[in-house]
Design an enzyme around this catalytic site. Sequence first.
Site, PDB file in Angstrom:
ATOM      1  N   TYR A   1       5.961   6.813  -8.617  1.00  0.00           N
ATOM      2  CA  TYR A   1       4.923   5.783  -8.523  1.00  0.00           C
ATOM      3  C   TYR A   1       3.591   6.324  -9.046  1.00  0.00           C
ATOM      4  O   TYR A   1       2.909   5.674  -9.847  1.00  0.00           O
ATOM      5  CB  TYR A   1       4.775   5.322  -7.065  1.00  0.00           C
ATOM      6  CG  TYR A   1       3.549   4.462  -6.817  1.00  0.00           C
ATOM      7  CD1 TYR A   1       3.582   3.090  -7.055  1.00  0.00           C
ATOM      8  CD2 TYR A   1       2.354   5.019  -6.343  1.00  0.00           C
ATOM      9  CE1 TYR A   1       2.455   2.297  -6.833  1.00  0.00           C
ATOM     10  CE2 TYR A   1       1.233   4.239  -6.125  1.00  0.00           C
ATOM     11  CZ  TYR A   1       1.292   2.880  -6.366  1.00  0.00           C
ATOM     12  OH  TYR A   1       0.172   2.104  -6.150  1.00  0.00           O
TER      13      TYR A   1
ATOM     14  N   GLU B   1      -3.137   7.634  -5.526  1.00  0.00           N
ATOM     15  CA  GLU B   1      -1.903   8.421  -5.665  1.00  0.00           C
ATOM     16  C   GLU B   1      -1.916   9.234  -6.956  1.00  0.00           C
ATOM     17  O   GLU B   1      -1.181  10.212  -7.079  1.00  0.00           O
ATOM     18  CB  GLU B   1      -0.683   7.507  -5.654  1.00  0.00           C
ATOM     19  CG  GLU B   1      -0.175   7.147  -4.278  1.00  0.00           C
ATOM     20  CD  GLU B   1       0.479   8.325  -3.562  1.00  0.00           C
ATOM     21  OE1 GLU B   1       1.417   8.907  -4.116  1.00  0.00           O
ATOM     22  OE2 GLU B   1       0.038   8.654  -2.450  1.00  0.00           O
TER      23      GLU B   1
ATOM     24  N   SER C   1      -4.679   3.798  -8.652  1.00  0.00           N
ATOM     25  CA  SER C   1      -4.441   4.264  -7.285  1.00  0.00           C
ATOM     26  C   SER C   1      -4.856   5.719  -7.080  1.00  0.00           C
ATOM     27  O   SER C   1      -4.707   6.567  -7.973  1.00  0.00           O
ATOM     28  CB  SER C   1      -2.939   4.136  -6.990  1.00  0.00           C
ATOM     29  OG  SER C   1      -2.605   4.856  -5.829  1.00  0.00           O
TER      30      SER C   1
HETATM   31  P1  NAP Z   1       1.994  -5.463  -2.587  1.00  0.00           P
HETATM   32  O1  NAP Z   1       1.593  -6.134  -1.319  1.00  0.00           O
HETATM   33  O2  NAP Z   1       3.222  -4.633  -2.612  1.00  0.00           O
HETATM   34  O3  NAP Z   1       2.116  -6.603  -3.714  1.00  0.00           O
HETATM   35  C1  NAP Z   1       2.724  -6.343  -4.950  1.00  0.00           C
HETATM   36  C2  NAP Z   1       2.797  -7.638  -5.743  1.00  0.00           C
HETATM   37  O4  NAP Z   1       3.399  -7.366  -7.022  1.00  0.00           O
HETATM   38  C3  NAP Z   1       3.642  -8.750  -5.098  1.00  0.00           C
HETATM   39  O5  NAP Z   1       2.987  -9.993  -5.293  1.00  0.00           O
HETATM   40  C4  NAP Z   1       4.922  -8.703  -5.921  1.00  0.00           C
HETATM   41  O6  NAP Z   1       5.596  -9.940  -5.974  1.00  0.00           O
HETATM   42  C5  NAP Z   1       4.353  -8.379  -7.299  1.00  0.00           C
HETATM   43  N1  NAP Z   1       5.350  -7.891  -8.246  1.00  0.00           N
HETATM   44  C6  NAP Z   1       6.172  -6.828  -8.107  1.00  0.00           C
HETATM   45  N2  NAP Z   1       6.923  -6.687  -9.211  1.00  0.00           N
HETATM   46  C7  NAP Z   1       6.576  -7.668 -10.072  1.00  0.00           C
HETATM   47  C8  NAP Z   1       6.984  -8.044 -11.363  1.00  0.00           C
HETATM   48  N3  NAP Z   1       7.952  -7.385 -12.030  1.00  0.00           N
HETATM   49  N4  NAP Z   1       6.382  -9.101 -11.962  1.00  0.00           N
HETATM   50  C9  NAP Z   1       5.434  -9.793 -11.305  1.00  0.00           C
HETATM   51  N5  NAP Z   1       5.010  -9.502 -10.061  1.00  0.00           N
HETATM   52  C10 NAP Z   1       5.574  -8.441  -9.454  1.00  0.00           C
HETATM   53  O7  NAP Z   1       0.796  -4.532  -3.121  1.00  0.00           O
HETATM   54  P2  NAP Z   1      -0.746  -4.489  -2.673  1.00  0.00           P
HETATM   55  O8  NAP Z   1      -0.896  -3.578  -1.522  1.00  0.00           O
HETATM   56  O9  NAP Z   1      -1.284  -5.868  -2.606  1.00  0.00           O
HETATM   57  O10 NAP Z   1      -1.372  -3.714  -3.923  1.00  0.00           O
HETATM   58  C11 NAP Z   1      -1.833  -4.426  -5.065  1.00  0.00           C
HETATM   59  C12 NAP Z   1      -1.883  -3.466  -6.258  1.00  0.00           C
HETATM   60  O11 NAP Z   1      -2.797  -2.422  -5.975  1.00  0.00           O
HETATM   61  C13 NAP Z   1      -0.561  -2.778  -6.586  1.00  0.00           C
HETATM   62  O12 NAP Z   1      -0.533  -2.599  -7.983  1.00  0.00           O
HETATM   63  C14 NAP Z   1      -0.668  -1.431  -5.895  1.00  0.00           C
HETATM   64  O13 NAP Z   1       0.157  -0.492  -6.540  1.00  0.00           O
HETATM   65  C15 NAP Z   1      -2.134  -1.158  -6.090  1.00  0.00           C
HETATM   66  N6  NAP Z   1      -2.772  -0.305  -5.079  1.00  0.00           N
HETATM   67  C16 NAP Z   1      -2.663  -0.620  -3.758  1.00  0.00           C
HETATM   68  C17 NAP Z   1      -3.317   0.136  -2.822  1.00  0.00           C
HETATM   69  C18 NAP Z   1      -3.223  -0.188  -1.348  1.00  0.00           C
HETATM   70  O14 NAP Z   1      -3.566   0.689  -0.538  1.00  0.00           O
HETATM   71  N7  NAP Z   1      -2.819  -1.407  -0.987  1.00  0.00           N
HETATM   72  C19 NAP Z   1      -4.099   1.242  -3.224  1.00  0.00           C
HETATM   73  C20 NAP Z   1      -4.211   1.523  -4.574  1.00  0.00           C
HETATM   74  C21 NAP Z   1      -3.558   0.730  -5.514  1.00  0.00           C
HETATM   75  P3  NAP Z   1       6.714 -10.353  -4.858  1.00  0.00           P
HETATM   76  O15 NAP Z   1       5.925 -10.940  -3.713  1.00  0.00           O
HETATM   77  O16 NAP Z   1       7.528 -11.325  -5.595  1.00  0.00           O
HETATM   78  O17 NAP Z   1       7.439  -9.097  -4.471  1.00  0.00           O
HETATM   79  O1  G4F Z   2       1.520   3.944   4.029  1.00  0.00           O
HETATM   80  P1  G4F Z   2       2.158   4.766   2.990  1.00  0.00           P
HETATM   81  O2  G4F Z   2       3.557   4.424   2.605  1.00  0.00           O
HETATM   82  O3  G4F Z   2       1.165   4.737   1.751  1.00  0.00           O
HETATM   83  P2  G4F Z   2       0.985   5.708   0.487  1.00  0.00           P
HETATM   84  O4  G4F Z   2       2.218   6.442   0.162  1.00  0.00           O
HETATM   85  O5  G4F Z   2      -0.250   6.511   0.712  1.00  0.00           O
HETATM   86  O6  G4F Z   2       0.735   4.639  -0.682  1.00  0.00           O
HETATM   87  C1  G4F Z   2      -0.121   3.522  -0.502  1.00  0.00           C
HETATM   88  O7  G4F Z   2      -1.424   3.880  -0.894  1.00  0.00           O
HETATM   89  C2  G4F Z   2      -1.563   4.192  -2.292  1.00  0.00           C
HETATM   90  C3  G4F Z   2      -3.018   4.571  -2.522  1.00  0.00           C
HETATM   91  O8  G4F Z   2      -3.201   5.939  -2.234  1.00  0.00           O
HETATM   92  C4  G4F Z   2      -1.147   2.985  -3.100  1.00  0.00           C
HETATM   93  F1  G4F Z   2      -1.317   3.242  -4.416  1.00  0.00           F
HETATM   94  C5  G4F Z   2       0.295   2.640  -2.809  1.00  0.00           C
HETATM   95  O9  G4F Z   2       0.655   1.455  -3.530  1.00  0.00           O
HETATM   96  C6  G4F Z   2       0.429   2.355  -1.318  1.00  0.00           C
HETATM   97  O10 G4F Z   2      -0.300   1.189  -1.019  1.00  0.00           O
HETATM   98  O11 G4F Z   2       2.169   6.305   3.442  1.00  0.00           O
HETATM   99  C7  G4F Z   2       0.992   6.957   3.860  1.00  0.00           C
HETATM  100  C8  G4F Z   2       1.337   8.331   4.412  1.00  0.00           C
HETATM  101  C9  G4F Z   2       2.239   9.173   3.503  1.00  0.00           C
HETATM  102  O12 G4F Z   2       1.755  10.486   3.468  1.00  0.00           O
HETATM  103  C10 G4F Z   2       3.586   9.144   4.188  1.00  0.00           C
HETATM  104  O13 G4F Z   2       4.390  10.311   3.964  1.00  0.00           O
HETATM  105  O14 G4F Z   2       2.057   8.142   5.616  1.00  0.00           O
HETATM  106  C11 G4F Z   2       3.140   9.059   5.636  1.00  0.00           C
HETATM  107  N1  G4F Z   2       4.193   8.556   6.519  1.00  0.00           N
HETATM  108  C12 G4F Z   2       4.645   9.211   7.611  1.00  0.00           C
HETATM  109  N2  G4F Z   2       5.644   8.504   8.172  1.00  0.00           N
HETATM  110  C13 G4F Z   2       4.874   7.414   6.366  1.00  0.00           C
HETATM  111  C14 G4F Z   2       5.794   7.389   7.412  1.00  0.00           C
HETATM  112  N3  G4F Z   2       4.779   6.433   5.449  1.00  0.00           N
HETATM  113  C15 G4F Z   2       5.627   5.368   5.579  1.00  0.00           C
HETATM  114  N4  G4F Z   2       5.532   4.364   4.692  1.00  0.00           N
HETATM  115  N5  G4F Z   2       6.562   5.317   6.580  1.00  0.00           N
HETATM  116  C16 G4F Z   2       6.687   6.302   7.515  1.00  0.00           C
HETATM  117  O15 G4F Z   2       7.543   6.234   8.414  1.00  0.00           O
END
Ligand code: NAP
Ligand code: G4F
Length: 331
Positions: free
Chosen positions: A156, A134, A132
Amino acid sequence: MGGGYRRTMAKRALITGITGQDGSYLAEFLLGQDYEVVGMIRRSSTLNFERIAHIQDRLTLVAGDLLDEVSMINLLREQRPQEVYNLAAQSFVQTSWGQPVLTGETTALGVTRMLDAIRIVDPEVRFYQASSSEMFGKVQEVPQRETTSFYPRSPYGVAKLYGHWITVNYRESYGLHASSGILFNHESPRRGLEFVTRKVTYAVARIRAGLERTLALGNLDAQRDWGYAPDYVRAMWLMLSQDQPGDYVVATGETHSVRDLCQLAFACAGLEYRDHVVVDERFIRPAEVDLLVGDASKAVATLGWQREIDFPGLVAAMVESDIKLVEHQQR
Ligand code: NAP
Ligand code: G4F
């Protein structure tokens, strides 16, 4: 749920986190490439298959948990995938302050458990780790690329950094084909409601329908490089299709503030965000990642990766989808 004896010559991929946003899109994509897709599902008291219901009959869903290495060893022995995409994680940054140990167990040590299971069962398996942006946290360089130093700002981010380095370490220690995709934020209509993009687009739909008046948010000045999730899962597959494993940044190269997001999303419904958005301290984080913007030149040059949807297109699609959802909920 069901085991699976290998009857065809199709490639088989295992996806952890298949019930999540990315897992559901990756499963669709791999089915389209004629893969057999196995999804690892953790036990819960209610089914959570909303994102994969439309393809469920084409998937093999098997029980397992990143917290339990034996479950992954057995799963790999029974299913014998050639590719493993480790997308499962405690993925919500805000929650990681409240549950830092669980986040570490799942998002960090879970990666080691899966890598060890692969090493024990079949070291030829190709492995993708969902790393990520992050990890860049308090950014040391703009834009961020594969060589930028890391400075995570949340439990995280720290856990993801461990997952990244253990992937690199198992590649270098055991010669695994293990790749780390450093993906910047990517969104879609299937995004969880707690993440800011979906929180905003769903609120826009409810305010438009007269069901709410205000939307409480945290830091409106944070800037993110937001892309479209289906574009990003394609990059994961491209990484495992290379002869050599590697680490790749996947990003759009553009950044927008949460305020920009609000302005755009509310405008899609003919609304003015200033009339509705309020700042609430509860959503301000103990430590913030102020600015993310990625340089995906390596992914573009090596993988031939390109994104297809831009930020205004993404926001418009999410607002439109949530308007339909709210209309459906009202029926
Ligand atoms: P998400 O919608 O939160 O999905 C997370 C998945 O992980 C769900 O299927 C959840 O299952 C499963 N999970 C959580 N804990 C587990 C455990 N102990 N054992 C097995 N499965 C488990 O996340 P996403 O947005 O699709 O992201 C996919 C991956 O990419 C994550 O690793 C996230 O950190 C990473 N990532 C995401 C972004 C982004 O912007 N979306 C960016 C960079 C990296 P349940 O449905 O049962 O909860
Ligand atoms: O949508 P967010 O919660 O995503 P964040 O923290 O960037 O993390 C996501 O992206 C990561 C990749 O860079 C992934 F690894 C991670 O798993 C996840 O998918 O927040 C985005 C921004 C932050 O700066 C937060 O402080 O939005 C700001 N924000 C402002 N108000 C808020 C809010 N975020 C959330 N969730 N809720 C608010 O009310």
